[in-house]
Design a protein around this motif. Structure first.
Motif: not given
Length: 230
Positions: A53-61
């Motif tokens: 799952k990617w974080s909502y800000d697309d910075q962390q998986l």
């Protein structure tokens, strides 16, 4: 798209990037605009990758594996920036909070049964809740600070929790086998669950974004409506 040497059992989107996790223990990040099969490979799990799952800000998986490990990777590194080993069973259920930056929830399998919360900004564990049964999926409400979990052995139920107290708001029953799949509607009001009993069930569990809030019922679950499709 090639690259895996065994089945790809979990997928997660990040803008133009599709991440896939496989039984070959690798995570492949694929830029769908590129002709290459993948742009980067993430290695660290010692068994099948079963949650992504990617974080909502697309910075962390966030990735979970059958090795009982939960890893967090950033968008620029090929090594995990956070390794969480507290679960004692496979980590398939993963969800990022849309309300608090860096708040991550993970759920363990039959030998674990716990939902754990992590602050990925400070790299610290927050709390642990024993649910009493295998945790198959997690999803946060977009409209209120609540989280839904679906379960397998042995209760096959769906539970809505208030966060951060983790008090149960309601338990939804009806599936007769483990609840393997969970998705939330774009408006954040309805969830759909799929189970080994070959049914899809739709549940109206959350208020709308602009729903009026009053008195003591400000975080209570809306009237439940269920439809079953075979």
């Amino acid at each position: 798209m090639l690259g895996h040497r065994s089945r790809a059992g979990t997928l997660a989107w990040n803008s133009h990037t599709l991440s896939s996790g496989s039984r070959d223990r690798a995570i492949l990040n694929r830029d769908i605009r590129s002709p290459s099969d993948y742009s980067s490979k993430l290695l660290g799990h010692k068994s099948e990758v079963c949650g992504l799952k990617w974080s909502y800000d697309d910075q962390q998986l966030a990735s979970g594996g059958n090795d009982n490990q939960l890893f967090v990777w950033n968008s620029h590194s090929t090594s995990p920036i956070l390794r969480c080993s507290e679960h004692t069973a496979a980590v398939k259920a993963i969800a990022w909070s849309p309300h608090q930056h860096g708040l991550l929830a993970s759920g363990g399998g039959t030998a674990d049964r716990c939902i754990r919360f992590w602050n990925t900004v400070t790299n610290t564990p927050l709390q642990c809740v024993d649910t009493g049964s295998q945790v198959c999926n997690l999803v946060w409400s977009k409209n209120v600070n609540e989280i839904v979990s679906t379960h397998g052995y042995s209760q096959n139920q769906i539970v809505v929790w208030r966060y951060p107290s983790m008090s149960k708001l309601t338990t939804l029953t009806g599936h007769t086998l483990r609840v393997l799949f969970l998705a939330i509607s774009p408006d954040g009001q309805t969830i759909v669950t799929g189970a080994g009993d070959e049914t899809l069930r739709f549940w109206n569990v959350f208020p709308g974004m602009k729903s009026p809030v009053s008195g003591a019922g400000d975080n209570t679950v809306s009237t439940l409506a269920r439809t079953s499709i075979r």
